[in-house]
Design a protein around this motif. Sequence first.
Motif, PDB file in Angstrom:
ATOM      1  N   ALA A 116      90.814  18.792 100.941  1.00 19.05           N
ATOM      2  CA  ALA A 116      91.856  19.367 100.094  1.00 19.05           C
ATOM      3  C   ALA A 116      92.672  18.289  99.392  1.00 19.05           C
ATOM      4  O   ALA A 116      92.989  18.413  98.199  1.00 19.05           O
ATOM      5  CB  ALA A 116      92.773  20.249 100.944  1.00 19.05           C
ATOM      6  N   GLU A 117      92.987  17.233 100.114  1.00 17.10           N
ATOM      7  CA  GLU A 117      93.792  16.154  99.537  1.00 17.10           C
ATOM      8  C   GLU A 117      93.119  15.562  98.301  1.00 17.10           C
ATOM      9  O   GLU A 117      93.751  15.356  97.263  1.00 17.10           O
ATOM     10  CB  GLU A 117      94.026  15.062 100.574  1.00 17.10           C
ATOM     11  N   TYR A 118      91.822  15.299  98.408  1.00 17.28           N
ATOM     12  CA  TYR A 118      91.135  14.662  97.285  1.00 17.28           C
ATOM     13  C   TYR A 118      90.808  15.660  96.177  1.00 17.28           C
ATOM     14  O   TYR A 118      90.712  15.273  95.008  1.00 17.28           O
ATOM     15  CB  TYR A 118      89.901  13.906  97.781  1.00 17.28           C
ATOM     16  N   ALA A 119      90.675  16.924  96.527  1.00 18.92           N
ATOM     17  CA  ALA A 119      90.568  17.954  95.490  1.00 18.92           C
ATOM     18  C   ALA A 119      91.883  18.031  94.715  1.00 18.92           C
ATOM     19  O   ALA A 119      91.880  18.144  93.481  1.00 18.92           O
ATOM     20  CB  ALA A 119      90.236  19.299  96.123  1.00 18.92           C
ATOM     21  N   CYS A 120      92.987  17.944  95.433  1.00 18.04           N
ATOM     22  CA  CYS A 120      94.305  17.984  94.782  1.00 18.04           C
ATOM     23  C   CYS A 120      94.520  16.773  93.879  1.00 18.04           C
ATOM     24  O   CYS A 120      95.037  16.898  92.764  1.00 18.04           O
ATOM     25  CB  CYS A 120      95.421  18.037  95.832  1.00 18.04           C
TER      26      CYS A 120
END
Length: 401
Positions: A207-211
């Motif tokens: 999720a962090e890197y998608a964000c």
Amino acid sequence: MKEKKIFSSFGLMPKEEMLEVKPNFKQLQIGIPKESSFQENRVSLTPESVAVLVANGHSIIIEKGAGVASNFTDKEYVDRGAKIIYSKQEVFNSDLILKIEPPTKLELEMMHAGQGLMSAVQMSTQSSNYFKILNEKKISSFGFEFIKDNKGKFPIVRSMSEIAGNTSLLIASEYLSNINSGKGLMLGGISGLMPTNVVVLGAGTVAEYACRTALGLGASLIVFDNSISKLRRLQNNIHQRISTSSIQPKVLMKALKRADVVISALQVGGGRVPCIVSEDMVMEMKKGAVVIDVSIDQGGSFETSEITTHKKPTFIKHDVVHYCVPNIASRVSRTASMAISNILTPILLMIAEEGGIEHTIRKYEYLRNGVYTFNGGLTNEVLSKHFNLPFKDLDLIMSTL
């Protein structure tokens, strides 16, 4: 006078430097078979890593074509000192086997007693018989999911999660565009236009890197997770205040109705992710919206999700595009292979310097965590409980050897 002449001629001549060789140094014979699992394109060592290992005195045996799916040719490996073999059986005669996917039943039969193995475990796809065979052959096995670094983190899991997070947004962008019969939207935003709306389910590494990617492209973003501490950590890691919410059905439904892209990045340790988006909720989403269910390898968090492949990665249900390929990192196999190789190479050099797997895991506790079978016993408590197999404490085993 004669002695003085000899001294002046030879005594001041520079001598070649003698490199220190540890008395317990062990030369490794490493075998890298070609991956036989469906849609697995990665390879465990790159030619550059092979060059480093060969320069340190180790021998590398690679099955022909093992790196082709990651665009590494056999010639590149040979030029770096590896030996290319046509026989898979001969590769499996090596002392230490490096794979991406866990060995198949046929490959397990090829392995012999006392070998070392480094690969993924993929607990959700295994049976108890897999571990029984490893224990019968007294194979020392490292699992990618369990290997820690000296900071207590899981480097391979994190690297693959970073790749999945970044790549998921790039995939979504493809299916929003006209090229794949999408709505013709650009993922992100430009001056004078409202940005596309991205919803991320989960607040872990994926999720962090998608964000990060979504924000970098200029998209409007909201993240859902039931852990407030994870949401807070996510905001701190990306150094930006973003919209976040706990998973409340009404709030989630409102966000899904507006979403152009939904990234499902929910992950749980060793179990099935909760299904938080019902079919009725999908029916309320925009026509042409794109769902990337990264959680599909743990069952998926959309009721409408079904496993797809790299050859046929999407399907449309209720006018919503679903991308549900379990192994997203294999889509960018060269990048993923380099990431894995860069993590494994220092570990292999450490094993050699310490005189083998046993000496290494005795000395380094963080590497000991990566071992799940050793000396005929299952040493990972999570696997032991999941498959109802006897558990042996590796710390206690180390203290008695």
